[in-house]
Enzyme design. Sequence first.
Site, PDB file in Angstrom:
ATOM      1  N   PRO A 271      -2.510  -0.052  19.086  1.00 52.37           N
ATOM      2  CG  PRO A 271      -4.279  -1.502  18.621  1.00 52.37           C
ATOM      3  CD  PRO A 271      -3.618  -0.779  19.743  1.00 52.37           C
TER       4      PRO A 271
ATOM      5  CE  LYS B   4       5.343   3.144  13.223  1.00 48.25           C
ATOM      6  NZ  LYS B   4       5.105   2.340  12.043  1.00 48.25           N
TER       7      LYS B   4
ATOM      8  CG  HIS C 132      -2.007  -0.988   1.204  1.00 46.59           C
ATOM      9  ND1 HIS C 132      -3.158  -0.853   1.939  1.00 46.59           N
ATOM     10  CD2 HIS C 132      -2.141  -2.154   0.522  1.00 46.59           C
ATOM     11  CE1 HIS C 132      -3.963  -1.887   1.714  1.00 46.59           C
ATOM     12  NE2 HIS C 132      -3.355  -2.696   0.864  1.00 46.59           N
TER      13      HIS C 132
ATOM     14  CE1 TYR D 262      -0.189   3.484   9.823  1.00 48.28           C
ATOM     15  CE2 TYR D 262       0.483   2.914   7.591  1.00 48.28           C
ATOM     16  CZ  TYR D 262      -0.350   2.733   8.677  1.00 48.28           C
ATOM     17  OH  TYR D 262      -1.352   1.792   8.625  1.00 48.28           O
TER      18      TYR D 262
ATOM     19  CE1 TYR E 226      -4.386   3.579   9.344  1.00 46.96           C
ATOM     20  CE2 TYR E 226      -4.706   3.484  11.709  1.00 46.96           C
ATOM     21  CZ  TYR E 226      -4.061   3.054  10.579  1.00 46.96           C
ATOM     22  OH  TYR E 226      -3.084   2.082  10.674  1.00 46.96           O
TER      23      TYR E 226
HETATM   24  P1  RFL Z   1       4.107 -11.884  21.134  1.00 46.87           P
HETATM   25  O1  RFL Z   1       3.591 -11.859  19.755  1.00 46.87           O
HETATM   26  O2  RFL Z   1       3.150 -11.627  22.248  1.00 46.87           O
HETATM   27  O3  RFL Z   1       4.820 -13.282  21.329  1.00 46.87           O
HETATM   28  C1  RFL Z   1       5.223 -13.723  22.604  1.00 46.87           C
HETATM   29  C2  RFL Z   1       5.227 -15.245  22.601  1.00 46.87           C
HETATM   30  O4  RFL Z   1       5.729 -15.693  23.866  1.00 46.87           O
HETATM   31  C3  RFL Z   1       4.910 -16.756  24.335  1.00 46.87           C
HETATM   32  N1  RFL Z   1       5.018 -16.809  25.801  1.00 46.87           N
HETATM   33  C4  RFL Z   1       5.757 -17.717  26.441  1.00 46.87           C
HETATM   34  N2  RFL Z   1       6.510 -18.725  26.002  1.00 46.87           N
HETATM   35  C5  RFL Z   1       7.134 -19.487  26.941  1.00 46.87           C
HETATM   36  N3  RFL Z   1       7.043 -19.285  28.280  1.00 46.87           N
HETATM   37  C6  RFL Z   1       6.292 -18.250  28.749  1.00 46.87           C
HETATM   38  N4  RFL Z   1       6.204 -18.048  30.054  1.00 46.87           N
HETATM   39  C7  RFL Z   1       5.621 -17.419  27.825  1.00 46.87           C
HETATM   40  N5  RFL Z   1       4.808 -16.335  27.940  1.00 46.87           N
HETATM   41  C8  RFL Z   1       4.462 -15.985  26.706  1.00 46.87           C
HETATM   42  C9  RFL Z   1       3.520 -16.406  23.823  1.00 46.87           C
HETATM   43  O5  RFL Z   1       2.695 -17.542  23.759  1.00 46.87           O
HETATM   44  C10 RFL Z   1       3.826 -15.824  22.442  1.00 46.87           C
HETATM   45  O6  RFL Z   1       3.837 -16.815  21.445  1.00 46.87           O
HETATM   46  O7  RFL Z   1       5.277 -10.829  21.341  1.00 46.87           O
HETATM   47  P2  RFL Z   1       6.396 -10.292  20.273  1.00 46.87           P
HETATM   48  O8  RFL Z   1       7.133 -11.420  19.629  1.00 46.87           O
HETATM   49  O9  RFL Z   1       7.147  -9.273  21.029  1.00 46.87           O
HETATM   50  O10 RFL Z   1       5.546  -9.581  19.106  1.00 46.87           O
HETATM   51  C11 RFL Z   1       4.808  -8.412  19.354  1.00 46.87           C
HETATM   52  C12 RFL Z   1       3.622  -8.338  18.415  1.00 46.87           C
HETATM   53  O11 RFL Z   1       2.884  -9.564  18.514  1.00 46.87           O
HETATM   54  C13 RFL Z   1       2.696  -7.156  18.733  1.00 46.87           C
HETATM   55  O12 RFL Z   1       3.439  -6.028  19.075  1.00 46.87           O
HETATM   56  C14 RFL Z   1       1.797  -6.815  17.519  1.00 46.87           C
HETATM   57  O13 RFL Z   1       0.841  -7.825  17.292  1.00 46.87           O
HETATM   58  C15 RFL Z   1       1.088  -5.477  17.753  1.00 46.87           C
HETATM   59  N6  RFL Z   1       0.147  -5.129  16.666  1.00 46.87           N
HETATM   60  C16 RFL Z   1       0.581  -4.587  15.496  1.00 46.87           C
HETATM   61  N7  RFL Z   1       1.893  -4.397  15.275  1.00 46.87           N
HETATM   62  C17 RFL Z   1       2.320  -3.934  14.074  1.00 46.87           C
HETATM   63  O14 RFL Z   1       3.528  -3.725  13.912  1.00 46.87           O
HETATM   64  N8  RFL Z   1       1.466  -3.677  13.027  1.00 46.87           N
HETATM   65  C18 RFL Z   1       0.126  -3.853  13.173  1.00 46.87           C
HETATM   66  O15 RFL Z   1      -0.621  -3.659  12.216  1.00 46.87           O
HETATM   67  C19 RFL Z   1      -0.365  -4.291  14.443  1.00 46.87           C
HETATM   68  N9  RFL Z   1      -1.675  -4.483  14.621  1.00 46.87           N
HETATM   69  C20 RFL Z   1      -1.226  -5.352  16.851  1.00 46.87           C
HETATM   70  C21 RFL Z   1      -2.117  -5.008  15.796  1.00 46.87           C
HETATM   71  C22 RFL Z   1      -1.705  -5.914  18.028  1.00 46.87           C
HETATM   72  C23 RFL Z   1      -3.059  -6.113  18.159  1.00 46.87           C
HETATM   73  N10 RFL Z   1      -3.499  -6.692  19.362  1.00 46.87           N
HETATM   74  C24 RFL Z   1      -4.139  -7.947  19.372  1.00 46.87           C
HETATM   75  C25 RFL Z   1      -2.974  -6.179  20.611  1.00 46.87           C
HETATM   76  C26 RFL Z   1      -3.472  -5.209  15.928  1.00 46.87           C
HETATM   77  C27 RFL Z   1      -3.960  -5.737  17.122  1.00 46.87           C
HETATM   78  C28 RFL Z   1      -5.437  -5.896  17.256  1.00 46.87           C
HETATM   79  C1  PHB Z   2      -4.625  -4.707  11.009  1.00 50.13           C
HETATM   80  O1  PHB Z   2      -4.797  -4.901   9.791  1.00 50.13           O
HETATM   81  O2  PHB Z   2      -4.815  -5.600  11.832  1.00 50.13           O
HETATM   82  C2  PHB Z   2      -4.220  -3.372  11.481  1.00 50.13           C
HETATM   83  C3  PHB Z   2      -3.973  -2.372  10.557  1.00 50.13           C
HETATM   84  C4  PHB Z   2      -3.580  -1.106  11.013  1.00 50.13           C
HETATM   85  C5  PHB Z   2      -3.456  -0.869  12.366  1.00 50.13           C
HETATM   86  C6  PHB Z   2      -3.688  -1.891  13.284  1.00 50.13           C
HETATM   87  C7  PHB Z   2      -4.068  -3.144  12.846  1.00 50.13           C
HETATM   88  O3  PHB Z   2      -3.094   0.364  12.811  1.00 50.13           O
END
Ligand code: RFL
Ligand code: PHB
Length: 438
Positions: A340, A344, A119, A432, A248
């Site tokens: 979110p 980031k 995009h 972004y 957004y």
């Molecule tokens: P994770 O992904 O939480 O992975 C951690 C892993 O550790 C495991 N774990 C354990 N394993 C062993 N022993 C333990 N005691 C443990 N405790 C936990 C867990 O099961 C898991 O598998 O952390 P990590 O690797 O730091 O990654 C971070 C990302 O997952 C997170 O920041 C993103 O998902 C945030 N986020 C977004 N980030 C972006 O860069 N772009 C996006 O578009 C974006 N959209 C989002 C998001 C997060 C969202 N939510 C659900 C908060 C959209 C949403 C809705």
């Molecule tokens: C997503 O597609 O899950 C998504 C996109 C943009 C955001 C957060 C989540 O800022």
Amino acid sequence: MAADFAANYRVNLRNRALVACGGARRLRLPINNERAASAPLPFGRDPVRTQVGIVGAGPAGLLLSHLLHLEGIESVVLENRSRAAVEATLRAGVLEQGTVDLLKATGVGERMQREGAVHHGIELRFAGRGHRIDLSGLTGGKAITVYAQHEVLKDLIAARSAAGGTILFEASDARLCDLDQKTPSIRFDHDGGSRELACDFVAGCDGFHGVCRPSMPESARTEYTRAYPFGWFGILTQAPPSSPELIYTHHPRGFALVSTRSPDIQRLYFQCDPHDDVDNWPAERIWEEFRVRLATLDGWAPCEGPVLQKNIVAMRSFVCEPMQCGRLFLAGDAAHIVPPTGAKGLNLAVADVWLLSRALVAFYRDGRSDLLEHYSETALTRVWRAEHFSWWMTSMLHRFPGNDPFQVRLQLAELGYVTSSLPKATTLAENYVGLPFA
Ligand code: RFL
Ligand code: PHB
């Protein structure tokens, strides 16, 4: 600390010799695909040894393991969930340019290039009108790629598997020991028995609710937190894309976001009460909320379809300083959380482990400890920039309980400025698509 690391490096070389003599067993195991690996794991009573013990098979842990492998550094990843659960977790969608470039350059970007959508802009929608931010035009050609986080995880697990890497799924009750010693270890339960992994360093990649950050003494860390009085209600729907780019939206009823996953599956969110229950929201009520919030003066409406999944996400900002304590290095959500709105979180996790992998390479290859010593300070510079950007986007676009009309006017003034001023739009765009990695 420099002397400490230099001494430890010599210890590390001795450990390597020990390994060569069979003093501790190095792991050369395929990934246990499901919990029940067909062959028993070679963890007995003696500790198994690796160079970097990684807790957590999220984006941070898996990518770190992959990057270290490419540099000849061994690691073992311990994950407390099953592989199926990890590969099914619905989260991020937006990958920054730097993340995309890194995945491509390290050989795990092929499917992302095929199936992800590039995009070049996003839309900011407010007061019933859309305004495009030309991400590529404002950043010298950079773009974002929409590709689901769990697809990135599948690609990384496949790459580690193909390289003979070790990821132990369903490894429970991880406890970090001797973080202040030269050889820390991780004790955990797996396959019905108590195990121990001895290593040179522990990478705490276990997310916000993990055990690594709390293993740092409270006196050794400072935590900065902001909770937001709202959450995001997210859905997956089977429908064609409503828009070629993400939208957004600021609306008096609250924020809404139109994102995508594929030509057939769309991801949408609206701001909600964080304590609400998804069962209060049948599909018709969900679509009515989207129709109202996303409406434009010229009659735009989202493409609707069956709601395949719905969930509510809490919103918070959080930073732990420092991101290191003795031989433990935190990366990703274990150290920091962003709301979110700026997309980031995953990208910050990637930037952290890129930095950490360079520091570990300098340590093992050149005997240099300075990059490890500065890891926390260097990583936190980027973390705080992303914290500010994510807080700013959140503040500008959401309805805050108790917001008076003055506050709403300020939000609209900010949105008007961002969409009419070149420098302000450039600030949004460069944050972004992602600032360069350190
Ligand atoms: P994770 O992904 O939480 O992975 C951690 C892993 O550790 C495991 N774990 C354990 N394993 C062993 N022993 C333990 N005691 C443990 N405790 C936990 C867990 O099961 C898991 O598998 O952390 P990590 O690797 O730091 O990654 C971070 C990302 O997952 C997170 O920041 C993103 O998902 C945030 N986020 C977004 N980030 C972006 O860069 N772009 C996006 O578009 C974006 N959209 C989002 C998001 C997060 C969202 N939510 C659900 C908060 C959209 C949403 C809705
Ligand atoms: C997503 O597609 O899950 C998504 C996109 C943009 C955001 C957060 C989540 O800022």
